[in-house]
Design an enzyme around this catalytic site. Structure first.
Site, PDB file in Angstrom:
ATOM      1  CE1 TYR A 156      -0.273  88.105  69.848  1.00  0.00           C
ATOM      2  CE2 TYR A 156       0.405  87.921  67.550  1.00  0.00           C
ATOM      3  CZ  TYR A 156      -0.528  88.280  68.500  1.00  0.00           C
ATOM      4  OH  TYR A 156      -1.741  88.815  68.113  1.00  0.00           O
ATOM      5  CG  ASP A 195      -0.766  88.196  73.910  1.00  0.00           C
ATOM      6  OD1 ASP A 195      -1.477  87.538  74.690  1.00  0.00           O
ATOM      7  OD2 ASP A 195      -1.207  88.918  72.998  1.00  0.00           O
ATOM      8  CG  HIS A 313      -1.802  93.409  75.180  1.00  0.00           C
ATOM      9  ND1 HIS A 313      -1.924  92.104  75.609  1.00  0.00           N
ATOM     10  CD2 HIS A 313      -2.471  93.463  73.991  1.00  0.00           C
ATOM     11  CE1 HIS A 313      -2.633  91.410  74.739  1.00  0.00           C
ATOM     12  NE2 HIS A 313      -2.970  92.219  73.739  1.00  0.00           N
TER      13      HIS A 313
END
Length: 640
Positions: A156, A195, A313
């Site tokens: 992330y 991500d 998302h």
């Protein structure tokens, strides 16, 4: 069966359960089945270790690895779930740089023995000195799993919030680039997903022209921002303005979604919630599934799942075929996604067990280690007790069924197992027959079986008990496990039926009481007599049997055991659990309950007191009456 890897920024690990279709069955197992995934990489879990619950960790058929922020609580966080029936990692780490330590250890991952390392750690000089490595891994942004096929990195990456985070963001993306390149240089295959918070090209964001116009930026300047430039250096087909940087001359990863959908517009994975941009698909593609060249041909599909709600998302997945080229041969995917010896030719050779858990697995956290779910407690059949089977083998080798040369007596034992499945209770002797093996037994009487020898034989069944009154129950029989076992909760509430005392066995008519058979019967507890009667226990000594016989010869009604009366018990429970009776004061009136509010040792305690008011009652007829002196602590009043 193909193997699917899904990455999803959930914006809070429980956040999806507020949306369809997850709210119908609010469990992680149902979520993973809907995703049809075998590996699920979650970002932005936003939990701490103390927030973990059974349904997060003890997911049936799944293992899980977490990374938590060290300082900012409830911030970022990464979790990787793996389906145990399809894949089992051989190594696991937390953090991108290797400076963190495994649980219950002070040794860093990068300092472990070589066979326990994943490898590829940044070398001195590869990372900038602006942010130290310990700080980079302090926000719970990475979990790395190694399978025999490849190394899976779930990350992330920091987002662009303000200028104070720019330096940290660029340093973290640089660390990802270094770690991936080092692993590939070692000859390992890499799968990077998560991500990344980077828009790779103009095709991956909506309204770019308007944004550039407002910010007064050209397209080349947009593509040359440090995070975007780093990502395009790493990925095949990336646009790099100007010459390539030193040490990054060659790309090493493939953007799988773009490989399967090279010109697809509007393939966005994130939308701004405040502007409700998702219905109009005004978003950006910042979630990626990337792989190294050696495993690129393994993937048969990669796509986004924009129709699945639950976060700002959407999930992104990549699917590996059921058979892959590994070395010079094609093998089933299960063979290279599990430790050696678990699968061969796509067929399972051994089941996954807790021994396959890695030190960083959340199932080994003390709160969850060796825990069972409620369903498993009631429906999972427990294996037969190893202690019982071992003692049964000892029982067969303990002298039963073997000729005793010293006494000329052959004993044959018959085991009766009155235990429930999985119980630790031991099987007991149901019957033992004694026969003489000497031809002239009538002419030469034999000695009875010694008590010491009998006690040694009994230890194979259960531990010998101490002599004394403590071994006799109220009815006079010895403590034994030969009775029926307690198997149901209902049995606790059934009235106990008193067992009448049995008369001692009498010798058959015409049989000499001094014969060896009867003498052996009296000295050997738990042995059938000539009349077919049995003693009370197969583990008591001769003295205990004598005491038992004395108790059984007492006249009827002399037993001190109290018979259980269900009616009386029901009345007692009714009084105990019934409504509390309010006490009466000196006036014969019901008292009122008050609570002590004055600070002190009695603060918070309740008490009963006369209900009449303090001072004049206000009753014109009664005049001035005062509260009486009745005072009772509620804890001291039973009211029964």
């Amino acid at each position: 069966m193909p193997l699917r890897i899904t990455t999803w920024n959930v914006n809070g690990i429980r956040n999806p359960f507020g949306y369809q279709p997850w709210r119908e069955n609010r469990s992680f197992q149902a979520m993973f089945d809907t995703l049809e995934a075998d590996i699920v990489v979650m970002q932005e879990t936003k939990i701490q270790r103390k927030d973990l619950r059974d349904d997060m960790v003890l997911v049936p058929g799944w293992d899980v690895y977490f990374s938590f922020p060290k300082y900012k609580k409830g911030y970022s966080g990464v979790a990787i779930y793996t389906r145990s029936s399809k894949c089992c990692p051989i190594r696991a780490e937390e953090g991108i740089t290797g400076v963190l330590c495994p649980p219950n250890s002070s040794t860093k991952f990068r300092e472990l023995p070589s066979d326990l390392q994943i490898g590829g750690y940044p070398k001195p000089g590869q990372l900038s000195d602006s942010i130290d490595e310990q700080t980079l891994d302090s926000e719970g942004r990475c979990v790395i799993l190694e399978f025999p096929a490849f190394v899976l990195i779930g990350v992330y990456s920091p987002a662009t919030r303000d200028e104070t985070r720019t330096e940290f963001r660029e340093a973290y993306i640089d660390a990802i680039d270094v770690r991936v390149r080092n692993l590939v240089a070692m000859g390992k295959q890499v799968f990077l997903c998560g991500d990344l918070n980077i828009v790779r090209s103009p095709l991956d964001t909506a309204g770019l022209a308007e944004r550039l116009r407002k910010e007064g930026m050209t397209l080349d300047e947009f593509m040359s921002t440090p995070p975007r430039r780093l990502l395009n250096h790493l990925v095949f087909g990336g646009t790099v303005v100007g010459g390539r940087d030193e040490g990054r001359e060659e790309p090493v990863l493939w953007d799988l979604c773009r490989e399967f959908h090279p010109t697809r517009a509007g393939m966005f994975t994130c939308w701004e919630t405040k502007k409700n941009a998702r219905p109009g698909n005004f978003g950006s593609r910042i979630d990626y599934v990337l792989c190294s060249s050696g495993i690129k041909d393994w993937f048969i599909d990669a796509n986004i799942q924009e129709g699945l709600l639950g976060s700002d998302h959407c999930p992104v997945y990549a699917t590996i075929g059921d058979a892959v080229s590994f070395g010079d041969t094609n093998v089933p995917i299960e063979d290279v996604m599990n430790p050696a010896g678990m699968f061969k030719g796509g067929k399972r050779l051994r089941e996954w067990s807790s021994k396959d858990l890695l030190p960083t697995s959340a199932k080994l956290i003390p709160e969850f280690d060796r825990r069972q779910s409620i369903r498993e407690m009631f429906f999972k059949k427990s294996a037969p007790s190893a202690k019982t089977s071992t003692q049964a083998q000892m029982d067969n080798q303990d002298g039963r069924g073997v000729l005793d040369a010293a006494n000329g007596v052959k004993t044959t034992g018959i085991l009766e197992n009155n235990t429930t499945p999985g119980s630790d209770r031991n099987p007991t002797i149901a019957s033992v027959s004694v026969s003489s093996t000497t031809p002239n037994s009538a002419a030469s009487p034999q000695k009875s079986v010694p008590t010491k020898r009998q006690a040694e034989s009994s230890t194979a069944v259960r531990r010998p008990q101490k002599k004394g009154k403590g071994n006799l129950n109220r009815a006079g029989s010895t403590n034994s496990t030969t009775g029926s076992s307690q198997s149901t909760l209902k049995g606790f509430f059934k009235p106990k039926t008193p067992v009448p005392d049995e008369d001692p066995p009498t010798p058959a008519q015409g049989v000499d009481e001094s014969s060896p058979e009867l003498k052996a019967d009296r000295d050997c507890p738990g042995v059938q007599t000539a009349s077919g009667a049995e003693s009370n226990s197969g583990t008591s000594t001769g003295d205990d049997v004598d005491n038992t016989l004395e108790q059984s010869q007492k006249p009827e009604g002399s037993s001190s055991e109290k018979v259980f009366d269900p009616i009386q018990a029901k009345e007692s429970w009714g009084k105990l659990l019934g409504k509390r009776v309010v006490p009466k004061c000196e006036h014969g009136e019901d008292c009122q309950m008050l609570v002590t509010k004055k600070p002190g040792i009695n603060c918070g305690r309740s008490f009963f007191m006369c209900a009449r008011p303090l001072g004049p009652s206000g009753d014109k007829e009664q005049g001035t009456e005062f509260r009486c002196r009745t005072f009772i602590w509620s804890s001291d009043w039973s009211g029964r």
